[in-house]
Design a protein around this motif. Structure first.
Motif, mmCIF file in Angstrom:
data_model
loop_
_atom_site.group_PDB
_atom_site.id
_atom_site.type_symbol
_atom_site.label_atom_id
_atom_site.label_comp_id
_atom_site.label_asym_id
_atom_site.label_seq_id
_atom_site.Cartn_x
_atom_site.Cartn_y
_atom_site.Cartn_z
ATOM 1 N N GLY A 44 32.468 24.299 33.353
ATOM 2 C CA GLY A 44 32.298 23.453 33.255
ATOM 3 C C GLY A 44 33.330 22.868 33.658
ATOM 4 N N THR A 45 35.302 23.086 33.800
ATOM 5 C CA THR A 45 35.605 22.052 33.936
ATOM 6 C C THR A 45 36.980 22.446 34.784
ATOM 7 O OG1 THR A 45 37.264 24.167 32.493
ATOM 8 C CG2 THR A 45 36.429 22.792 31.255
ATOM 9 N N LEU A 46 36.218 23.956 35.984
ATOM 10 C CA LEU A 46 36.892 23.959 37.516
ATOM 11 C C LEU A 46 36.168 23.790 38.386
ATOM 12 C CD1 LEU A 46 39.533 25.456 38.494
ATOM 13 C CD2 LEU A 46 38.102 26.987 38.531
ATOM 14 N N ALA A 47 36.559 22.419 38.771
ATOM 15 C CA ALA A 47 35.929 21.495 39.969
ATOM 16 C C ALA A 47 35.433 22.386 41.216
ATOM 17 C CB ALA A 47 36.308 20.719 40.705
ATOM 18 N N THR A 48 34.444 22.012 42.576
ATOM 19 C CA THR A 48 34.051 23.272 43.136
ATOM 20 C C THR A 48 35.272 23.326 44.287
ATOM 21 O OG1 THR A 48 31.705 22.578 42.915
ATOM 22 C CG2 THR A 48 31.968 23.085 45.228
ATOM 23 N N GLY A 49 34.820 24.628 44.160
ATOM 24 C CA GLY A 49 35.863 24.947 45.363
ATOM 25 C C GLY A 49 37.404 25.262 44.878
ATOM 26 N N VAL A 50 37.556 24.886 43.899
ATOM 27 C CA VAL A 50 38.619 24.744 43.610
ATOM 28 C C VAL A 50 39.481 26.045 43.233
ATOM 29 C CG1 VAL A 50 40.350 24.011 41.666
ATOM 30 C CG2 VAL A 50 39.536 22.329 42.235
ATOM 31 N N LYS A 51 40.658 26.472 43.704
ATOM 32 C CA LYS A 51 40.827 28.194 43.710
ATOM 33 C C LYS A 51 42.409 28.119 42.157
ATOM 34 C CE LYS A 51 39.637 29.802 47.255
ATOM 35 N NZ LYS A 51 39.928 30.291 48.960
ATOM 36 N N VAL A 52 42.012 29.177 41.007
ATOM 37 C CA VAL A 52 42.984 29.094 39.617
ATOM 38 C C VAL A 52 43.337 30.655 40.111
ATOM 39 C CG1 VAL A 52 43.021 27.434 39.092
ATOM 40 C CG2 VAL A 52 41.703 28.823 38.096
ATOM 41 N N LEU A 53 44.642 30.772 39.753
ATOM 42 C CA LEU A 53 44.836 31.959 39.711
ATOM 43 C C LEU A 53 45.026 32.901 38.431
ATOM 44 C CD1 LEU A 53 47.780 32.950 42.307
ATOM 45 C CD2 LEU A 53 45.057 33.251 42.721
ATOM 46 N N VAL A 54 44.473 33.806 37.619
ATOM 47 C CA VAL A 54 44.451 33.922 36.001
ATOM 48 C C VAL A 54 45.353 35.628 35.514
ATOM 49 C CG1 VAL A 54 43.629 34.078 33.756
ATOM 50 C CG2 VAL A 54 42.698 33.010 35.926
ATOM 51 N N ASP A 55 45.953 35.332 34.696
ATOM 52 C CA ASP A 55 47.533 36.681 34.887
ATOM 53 C C ASP A 55 47.080 36.957 34.011
ATOM 54 O OD1 ASP A 55 48.708 39.042 34.305
ATOM 55 O OD2 ASP A 55 50.504 37.835 35.274
ATOM 56 N N ASP A 56 45.977 37.763 33.262
ATOM 57 C CA ASP A 56 45.093 37.693 31.952
ATOM 58 C C ASP A 56 45.323 39.450 31.990
ATOM 59 O OD1 ASP A 56 42.773 38.626 33.425
ATOM 60 O OD2 ASP A 56 41.190 36.910 33.141
ATOM 61 N N GLY A 57 45.500 40.462 32.760
ATOM 62 C CA GLY A 57 45.789 41.588 32.690
ATOM 63 C C GLY A 57 44.132 42.451 32.938
ATOM 64 N N SER A 58 43.696 41.836 33.560
ATOM 65 C CA SER A 58 41.958 42.356 34.041
ATOM 66 C C SER A 58 42.099 42.905 34.917
ATOM 67 C CB SER A 58 41.437 41.566 33.439
ATOM 68 O OG SER A 58 41.570 40.421 35.075
ATOM 69 N N CYS A 59 43.150 42.993 36.253
ATOM 70 C CA CYS A 59 43.442 42.633 37.696
ATOM 71 C C CYS A 59 44.462 44.201 37.696
ATOM 72 C CB CYS A 59 44.029 42.236 38.666
ATOM 73 S SG CYS A 59 42.011 40.994 39.288
ATOM 74 N N PRO A 60 44.197 44.916 38.612
ATOM 75 C CA PRO A 60 45.610 45.951 38.767
ATOM 76 C C PRO A 60 46.908 45.713 38.410
ATOM 77 C CG PRO A 60 43.819 46.655 40.279
ATOM 78 C CD PRO A 60 43.318 45.549 39.704
ATOM 79 N N GLN A 61 48.097 46.173 38.643
ATOM 80 C CA GLN A 61 49.395 46.564 38.528
ATOM 81 C C GLN A 61 49.286 45.201 40.307
ATOM 82 O OE1 GLN A 61 52.053 49.033 37.739
ATOM 83 N NE2 GLN A 61 54.035 47.535 37.458
ATOM 84 N N GLY A 62 50.549 44.460 39.924
ATOM 85 C CA GLY A 62 50.579 43.570 41.355
ATOM 86 C C GLY A 62 49.609 43.036 41.584
ATOM 87 N N GLN A 63 48.653 42.582 41.300
ATOM 88 C CA GLN A 63 47.487 41.601 41.109
ATOM 89 C C GLN A 63 46.881 40.472 40.588
ATOM 90 O OE1 GLN A 63 44.517 43.981 42.714
ATOM 91 N NE2 GLN A 63 45.082 43.974 44.795
ATOM 92 N N VAL A 64 46.761 39.615 40.556
ATOM 93 C CA VAL A 64 45.875 38.676 39.267
ATOM 94 C C VAL A 64 44.366 38.198 39.928
ATOM 95 C CG1 VAL A 64 48.052 37.741 38.857
ATOM 96 C CG2 VAL A 64 46.917 36.360 40.652
ATOM 97 N N LYS A 65 44.135 37.848 38.624
ATOM 98 C CA LYS A 65 42.368 37.301 39.372
ATOM 99 C C LYS A 65 42.659 36.086 39.822
ATOM 100 C CE LYS A 65 40.076 36.986 35.577
ATOM 101 N NZ LYS A 65 39.030 36.269 34.333
ATOM 102 N N GLN A 66 41.596 35.936 41.108
ATOM 103 C CA GLN A 66 41.466 34.605 41.545
ATOM 104 C C GLN A 66 39.847 33.983 40.801
ATOM 105 O OE1 GLN A 66 42.879 33.094 46.044
ATOM 106 N NE2 GLN A 66 40.772 33.656 46.364
ATOM 107 N N VAL A 67 40.069 32.762 40.614
ATOM 108 C CA VAL A 67 38.948 32.174 40.121
ATOM 109 C C VAL A 67 38.884 30.914 41.170
ATOM 110 C CG1 VAL A 67 37.579 31.103 38.701
ATOM 111 C CG2 VAL A 67 38.996 33.071 37.938
ATOM 112 N N THR A 68 37.556 30.879 41.864
ATOM 113 C CA THR A 68 36.998 29.818 42.722
ATOM 114 C C THR A 68 35.550 29.219 42.012
ATOM 115 O OG1 THR A 68 37.786 30.947 44.544
ATOM 116 C CG2 THR A 68 36.120 28.584 45.598
#
Length: 85
Positions: A44-68
């Motif tokens: 409920g804190t991320l507005a519709t269409g807003v993208k953030v990059l999350v570096d939480d270690g859940s993606c392979p090396q050289g990548q980060v999670k993008q949450v929209t």
């Protein structure tokens, strides 16, 4: 008649200026649409269409999670993307 033509032309120029300004703002902000975070924002804190990059270690090396952000009741879109340089 001439006065009304000039007034309508001026209003058209103002309208066109607003369109150009809006398009320019959208283009300039296109590169600023992502913010790096260490954990995903709370529900409920991320507005519709807003993208953030999350570096939480859940993606392979050289990548980060993008949450929209999405509308209430619709799951957020999550995907691994290349880490920005």
């Amino acid at each position: 008649m001439i006065l009304s033509f000039c007034e309508s032309k001026r209003e058209g120029n103002i309208h066109m200026s607003r369109i150009v300004l809006a398009v320019s703002a959208a283009i300039s902000l296109a590169g600023c649409n992502s913010t790096m975070m260490t954990k995903e924002p709370a529900a409920g804190t991320l507005a519709t269409g807003v993208k953030v990059l999350v570096d939480d270690g859940s993606c392979p090396q050289g990548q980060v999670k993008q949450v929209t952000g999405s509308t209430p009741g619709v799951p957020r879109k999550k995907e691994c993307v290349a880490r920005p340089s």
